[in-house]
Structures are given as C-alpha cells and as structure tokens.
Design an enzyme around this catalytic site. Structure first.
Site, PDB file in Angstrom:
ATOM      1  N   ARG A   9       0.876  -1.266   0.043  1.00 18.40           N
ATOM      2  CA  ARG A   9      -0.056  -0.003  -0.008  1.00 18.40           C
ATOM      3  C   ARG A   9       0.878   1.375  -0.015  1.00 18.40           C
ATOM      4  NH1 ARG A   9      -0.344  -1.933   5.601  1.00 18.40           N
ATOM      5  NH2 ARG A   9       0.526  -0.578   6.889  1.00 18.40           N
ATOM      6  N   TYR A 145      10.806   7.962  15.573  1.00 14.99           N
ATOM      7  CA  TYR A 145      10.694   7.990  14.264  1.00 14.99           C
ATOM      8  C   TYR A 145      11.767   8.907  13.331  1.00 14.99           C
ATOM      9  CZ  TYR A 145       8.460   8.795   9.557  1.00 14.99           C
ATOM     10  OH  TYR A 145       8.172   8.825   8.285  1.00 14.99           O
TER      11      TYR A 145
HETATM   12  N1  LIG Z   1       3.194   9.147   4.164  1.00 17.71           N
HETATM   13  C1  LIG Z   1       3.923  10.254   4.546  1.00 17.71           C
HETATM   14  O1  LIG Z   1       3.515  11.297   4.728  1.00 17.71           O
HETATM   15  C2  LIG Z   1       5.441   9.880   4.724  1.00 17.71           C
HETATM   16  C3  LIG Z   1       6.230  11.096   4.660  1.00 17.71           C
HETATM   17  C4  LIG Z   1       7.478  10.763   4.981  1.00 17.71           C
HETATM   18  C5  LIG Z   1       8.169   9.655   4.788  1.00 17.71           C
HETATM   19  N2  LIG Z   1       7.182   8.538   4.608  1.00 17.71           N
HETATM   20  C6  LIG Z   1       7.894   7.384   4.548  1.00 17.71           C
HETATM   21  O2  LIG Z   1       7.561   6.645   3.503  1.00 17.71           O
HETATM   22  C7  LIG Z   1       7.452   5.302   3.573  1.00 17.71           C
HETATM   23  C8  LIG Z   1       6.072   4.689   3.386  1.00 17.71           C
HETATM   24  O3  LIG Z   1       5.253   5.232   3.940  1.00 17.71           O
HETATM   25  P1  LIG Z   1       3.654   5.100   3.581  1.00 17.71           P
HETATM   26  O4  LIG Z   1       3.056   6.114   4.260  1.00 17.71           O
HETATM   27  O5  LIG Z   1       3.359   4.571   2.559  1.00 17.71           O
HETATM   28  O6  LIG Z   1       3.245   3.946   4.863  1.00 17.71           O
HETATM   29  P2  LIG Z   1       2.209   2.681   4.933  1.00 17.71           P
HETATM   30  O7  LIG Z   1       1.024   3.034   4.040  1.00 17.71           O
HETATM   31  O8  LIG Z   1       1.887   2.411   6.345  1.00 17.71           O
HETATM   32  O9  LIG Z   1       2.768   1.350   4.408  1.00 17.71           O
HETATM   33  C9  LIG Z   1       3.888   0.661   4.903  1.00 17.71           C
HETATM   34  C10 LIG Z   1       4.385  -0.226   4.250  1.00 17.71           C
HETATM   35  O10 LIG Z   1       5.433  -0.904   5.046  1.00 17.71           O
HETATM   36  C11 LIG Z   1       5.271  -2.111   5.420  1.00 17.71           C
HETATM   37  N3  LIG Z   1       5.681  -2.592   6.759  1.00 17.71           N
HETATM   38  C12 LIG Z   1       5.289  -2.084   7.870  1.00 17.71           C
HETATM   39  N4  LIG Z   1       5.783  -2.540   8.979  1.00 17.71           N
HETATM   40  C13 LIG Z   1       6.668  -3.638   8.665  1.00 17.71           C
HETATM   41  C14 LIG Z   1       7.457  -4.492   9.096  1.00 17.71           C
HETATM   42  N5  LIG Z   1       7.645  -4.733  10.363  1.00 17.71           N
HETATM   43  N6  LIG Z   1       8.115  -5.378   8.402  1.00 17.71           N
HETATM   44  C15 LIG Z   1       7.743  -5.653   6.921  1.00 17.71           C
HETATM   45  N7  LIG Z   1       6.853  -4.528   6.197  1.00 17.71           N
HETATM   46  C16 LIG Z   1       6.298  -3.499   6.704  1.00 17.71           C
HETATM   47  C17 LIG Z   1       3.658  -2.615   5.004  1.00 17.71           C
HETATM   48  O11 LIG Z   1       3.654  -3.873   4.709  1.00 17.71           O
HETATM   49  P3  LIG Z   1       2.459  -4.796   5.373  1.00 17.71           P
HETATM   50  O12 LIG Z   1       1.500  -4.095   6.358  1.00 17.71           O
HETATM   51  O13 LIG Z   1       1.681  -5.300   4.169  1.00 17.71           O
HETATM   52  O14 LIG Z   1       3.265  -5.961   5.852  1.00 17.71           O
HETATM   53  C18 LIG Z   1       3.395  -1.334   4.309  1.00 17.71           C
HETATM   54  O15 LIG Z   1       3.376  -2.043   2.819  1.00 17.71           O
HETATM   55  C19 LIG Z   1       7.781   4.888   5.193  1.00 17.71           C
HETATM   56  O16 LIG Z   1       9.320   4.789   5.240  1.00 17.71           O
HETATM   57  C20 LIG Z   1       7.541   6.329   5.777  1.00 17.71           C
HETATM   58  O17 LIG Z   1       8.385   6.622   7.052  1.00 17.71           O
HETATM   59  C21 LIG Z   1       5.924   8.589   4.755  1.00 17.71           C
END
Ligand SMILES: NC(=O)c1ccc[n+]([C@@H]2O[C@H](COP(=O)([O-])OP(=O)(O)OC[C@H]3O[C@@H](n4cnc5c(N)ncnc54)[C@H](OP(=O)(O)O)[C@@H]3O)[C@@H](O)[C@H]2O)c1
Length: 238
Positions: A9, A145
């Site tokens: 996702r 974080y």
């Molecule tokens: N969204 C934002 O505004 C934002 C801003 C800055 C940085 N980021 C960074 O961007 C990246 C993606 O964020 P997102 O918002 O897309 O997050 P998200 O929608 O919560 O998706 C996180 C993904 O990581 C996987 N995951 C979580 N915990 C895990 C674990 N213990 N082992 C293996 N896989 C794991 C999940 O896979 P499953 O649940 O399918 O296992 C999911 O596919 C992250 O590094 C986040 O810190 C996001």
C-alpha cells in the site's frame, strides 16, 4: 529487476506500480498473505511478491535468501518500509522505541548487506531509501521516528562512499507530508497546522514520490549518489 519493500500500500505500492509500468520486473514485499495478494494483483505479469517481516532478523535473512533462490539479480533496491508509533518521550516505552528503530533503521542493515554484496560482484546497482522530513526537522511525539530517519541519512552517506567505486549509486528520498494512510490518521487540527507550514499549501502525492524514484533509478541518471532529495512542498529547505 527491482525490489520494493513494503509494497502492499501507500508509497511502496505507488513506486512498485510505477517501475512495473516502465517495463521493469518488480518484486514487492509484505508481512501478510493479504498484502502478497494485493501486490500480485497489481503487478500481474510484471513481477511477484515475497513475505518479509522486519521485526525478526532471521526472517529478514530468510526472505532475502528466498528471493535470491528465485531471482539471480536485484539491480535496484527501494527501501520503503517505515512505521510511526508516536508518543512524547516521557511517555514512550522502550518497546515502542525499539520497534520503530528496528523497523525503520536496523532492518536496513539486514536487507541492504546481502544485496550490496551481490551488487558489488556485478559492479552495478541503485539503492533508494525513503527517509522523512522528520529526520531533519524533528517533531513532537516522534523522537523514535525522527531518530530512525536521521540515522538513515548517515547510513546512506557512508554506504554511498563505500560503494561508489563499484558503480553503485545510493540516495535517499525525503518526503514531507504525503497523502497516505499514515497522514489520514492526522486530526483536522494537525492537518491545518502542518498545511500552514507548507509553502505550496497542500500535501504531496504518492505519484510525486514514485516519479522521483523512477528518475533516480533510470539508466539516464548515473551521476547522483549520496544525496538526499527533499520532496516537501518547500516545508524544509536545507
Ligand atoms: N506518508 C507520509 O506522509 C510519509 C512522509 C514521509 C516519509 N514517509 C515514509 O514513506 C514510507 C512509506 O510510508 P507510507 O505512508 O506509504 O506507509 P504505509 O502506507 O503505512 O505502508 C507501509 C508499508 O510498510 C510495510 N511494513 C510495515 N511494517 C513492516 C514490518 N515490520 N515488516 C515489513 N514490512 C512492514 C507495510 O507492509 P504490510 O503491512 O503489508 O506488511 C506497508 O507495505 C515509510 O518509510 C515512511 O516513513 C511517509
């Protein structure tokens, strides 16, 4: 072949879909069978998926071994897995601190090491890791974080120096606020507060991250390494 971690996702899914749409074979990872199903559904014939859970070192090692059993080369590694578990430091448990550091930072060591070893043998490779603006500016309730995302910066600068002579480029993309499940959790008040700090007056889109990943890993780009690319609507200007 590109490996995108956390591709079920959000940003990881956007990146995996984008790379597949450009003709790459993509491997996406998830912790669950339902995540695996989602990835296989959107990748169709352009790739596949593997279980990878970062909470356990042996499980990471086994997942990478398993991927190499099925695919000989990983040319591109996109480290995208990341979680938040927010609490003020004075209320944060050691368990929560460790969980976020293990998932966001320590997992990078265990995932990257075997892949970099193989990339060095091939003298070719691209690594892009998704950091966060919070690694630069910090945020109340996010000591865990922010520390993990700052750690990513040092890790990548050092790794970029170690592998540059082997033809491997290593960069970090550091998003600000991107419209995903992670930002959906914000209250209306929090959203207004953050938007007031973003000169472009909106959150970013997943597409804006995946376009930049696609640019960095393309054959046209071979002279960018050790960099942090900020995508944050002007919220932070280094
Ligand atoms: N969204 C934002 O505004 C934002 C801003 C800055 C940085 N980021 C960074 O961007 C990246 C993606 O964020 P997102 O918002 O897309 O997050 P998200 O929608 O919560 O998706 C996180 C993904 O990581 C996987 N995951 C979580 N915990 C895990 C674990 N213990 N082992 C293996 N896989 C794991 C999940 O896979 P499953 O649940 O399918 O296992 C999911 O596919 C992250 O590094 C986040 O810190 C996001």
């Amino acid at each position: 072949m590109a490996l995108v971690t956390g591709a079920s996702r959000g940003i990881g899914k956007g990146i995996a879909k984008k790379l597949a749409s450009e003709g790459m074979i993509v491997i996406g990872t998830s912790r669950s069978q339902s995540g695996i199903k989602i990835i296989n559904n959107y990748l169709k014939n352009n790739g596949t998926s593997f279980i990878l859970n970062t909470v356990n070192v042996n499980s990471i090692k086994n997942s990478i071994k398993n991927i190499y059993k099925n695919f000989e080369n990983i040319d591109i590694l996109i480290n995208n897995i990341g979680i938040v578990e927010d609490k003020l430091l004075i209320n944060m448990t050691h368990k929560t601190w460790e969980k976020v550091l293990n998932t966001n930072l320590n997992s990078l060591f265990h995932i990257s090491k075997p892949i970099v070893q193989k990339m060095i043998k091939k003298r070719n490779g691209k690594i892009v890791t998704i950091g966060s603006i919070m690694g630069n500016i910090g945020n109340c309730g996010q000591t865990n974080y922010s520390a993990s995302k700052s750690g990513i910066l040092g890790f990548h600068r050092s790794l970029a120096l170690e592998v540059a002579s082997k033809g491997i480029c290593v960069n970090v993309i550091s998003p600000g606020f991107i419209e995903t499940k992670m930002t959906k959790r914000l209250t209306k008040f929090q959203k207004m507060k953050y938007l007031s700090k973003i000169p472009l007056k909106r959150f970013g889109t997943i597409n804006e991250i995946s376009e930049t990943v696609s640019f960095l890993v393309s054959d046209r780009v071979n002279y960018i390494t050790g960099q942090v690319i900020h995508i944050n609507g002007g919220m932070y200007m280094p």
